[in-house]
Design a protein around this motif. Structure first.
Motif, PDB file in Angstrom:
ATOM      1  N   LEU A   1       1.194  -0.541   0.080  1.00  0.00           N
ATOM      2  CA  LEU A   1       0.139  -0.334   0.441  1.00  0.00           C
ATOM      3  C   LEU A   1       0.498   1.103  -0.231  1.00  0.00           C
ATOM      4  CD1 LEU A   1      -3.461   1.421  -0.133  1.00  0.00           C
ATOM      5  CD2 LEU A   1      -2.525   1.342   2.750  1.00  0.00           C
TER       6      LEU A   1
ATOM      7  N   ARG B   1      -4.482   6.159  -3.186  1.00  0.00           N
ATOM      8  CA  ARG B   1      -4.323   5.249  -1.982  1.00  0.00           C
ATOM      9  C   ARG B   1      -2.991   5.833  -1.281  1.00  0.00           C
ATOM     10  NH1 ARG B   1       0.637   4.705  -1.027  1.00  0.00           N
ATOM     11  NH2 ARG B   1       0.867   6.821  -2.638  1.00  0.00           N
TER      12      ARG B   1
ATOM     13  N   VAL C   1      -6.544  -2.017  -3.334  1.00  0.00           N
ATOM     14  CA  VAL C   1      -5.957  -1.446  -4.226  1.00  0.00           C
ATOM     15  C   VAL C   1      -5.207  -2.372  -4.549  1.00  0.00           C
ATOM     16  CG1 VAL C   1      -4.404   0.838  -3.696  1.00  0.00           C
ATOM     17  CG2 VAL C   1      -5.627   0.117  -2.135  1.00  0.00           C
TER      18      VAL C   1
END
Length: 255
Positions: free
Chosen positions: A19, A181, A206
């Motif tokens: 991430l 994000r 994501v």
């Protein structure tokens, strides 16, 4: 303009799915991995503003058999030379290549750095630049500006560079995904949502959406679209210091 989807193989899948790994950083890694082959084998390289330790992405110039000198203002990054990027204590015509990646937004006068890099390169030498555009403000230690491709073309020409190639590092969908994000990454750092299960679900979503953004930005015809191409995460730039004989030839032709 590059109009095919960049390969995701330049970074390990595990890293691409993190991430905290942005598409902006991916495009920097992809660009440098693709263009490092233009540097002569065993050539001398100045990594201007680069990290000798704690690399910021997947690209590692140490893996290519080059003689690398790191110059950085911060001693925390263990540079070979601690210096301001606009004055690097080496003689003229020292290096075969200069890498200037995600640095120029952190200097108040980027043209001074472009001129200094030109001085340091051997004739025929190559500079590889990555600069962000639609990304968050990030001090390192300060953040001064975002500039368009028009600015970079004029700045490089005025600083003596030639054979300038500027790539937009993709378009609307990459910018949109990176903003989403970044928001979700911040939420998770703050402990929201609270359960590990939901946090992992967000990370998985994501990761899949990154692939979708890459595919959508690489669709046929999108590179000519007047709306989507107004957005970009940044630019990848190649520029050369002309060989003396080429400069003389062109000057004579103009006369």
């Amino acid at each position: 303009m590059n109009n095919t989807m960049p390969s995701k193989n330049v970074v390990p899948k595990k890293m691409f799915n993190r991430l905290d790994y942005s598409l902006r950083r991916y495009y920097v890694d992809e660009y440098l991995s693709r263009n490092v082959s233009l540097i002569p084998i065993a050539g001398s390289v100045l990594d201007l503003g680069g990290n000798k330790i704690r690399k910021r992405g997947a690209f590692d110039i140490e893996k290519y058999g080059l003689r690398v000198v790191y110059a950085n203002l911060s001693i925390d990054k263990l540079p070979d030379v601690q210096t301001d990027a606009s004055y690097v204590p080496f003689m003229d015509n020292t290096f075969d290549a200069v890498i200037c990646s995600e640095l120029l937004e952190h200097v108040p006068e980027p043209m001074s750095v472009l001129r200094e890099a030109w001085r340091l390169l051997k004739p025929g030498g190559l500079m590889l630049i990555c600069v962000p555009f639609l990304v968050p403000i990030h001090g390192d230690p300060d953040d001064y500006g975002r500039y368009t491709d028009t600015f970079w073309l004029k700045a490089l020409e005025q600083s003596g560079w030639s054979d300038i190639l500027i790539e937009k590092q993709w378009y609307f969908w990459s910018v949109l995904l990176d903003f989403i994000r970044a928001y979700l990454h911040q939420r998770i750092k703050e402990g929201r949502p609270r359960t590990t299960f939901l946090q992992q679900r967000i990370k998985g979503i994501v990761a899949r959406t990154k692939h979708m953004a890459l595919r959508r930005d690489a669709r046929h015809g999108l590179a000519e679209h007047p709306f989507y191409t107004k957005f970009t995460t940044g630019f990848g730039i190649n520029a050369e210091k002309q060989l003396a004989e080429k400069l003389i030839s062109e000057t004579g032709a103009k006369e």
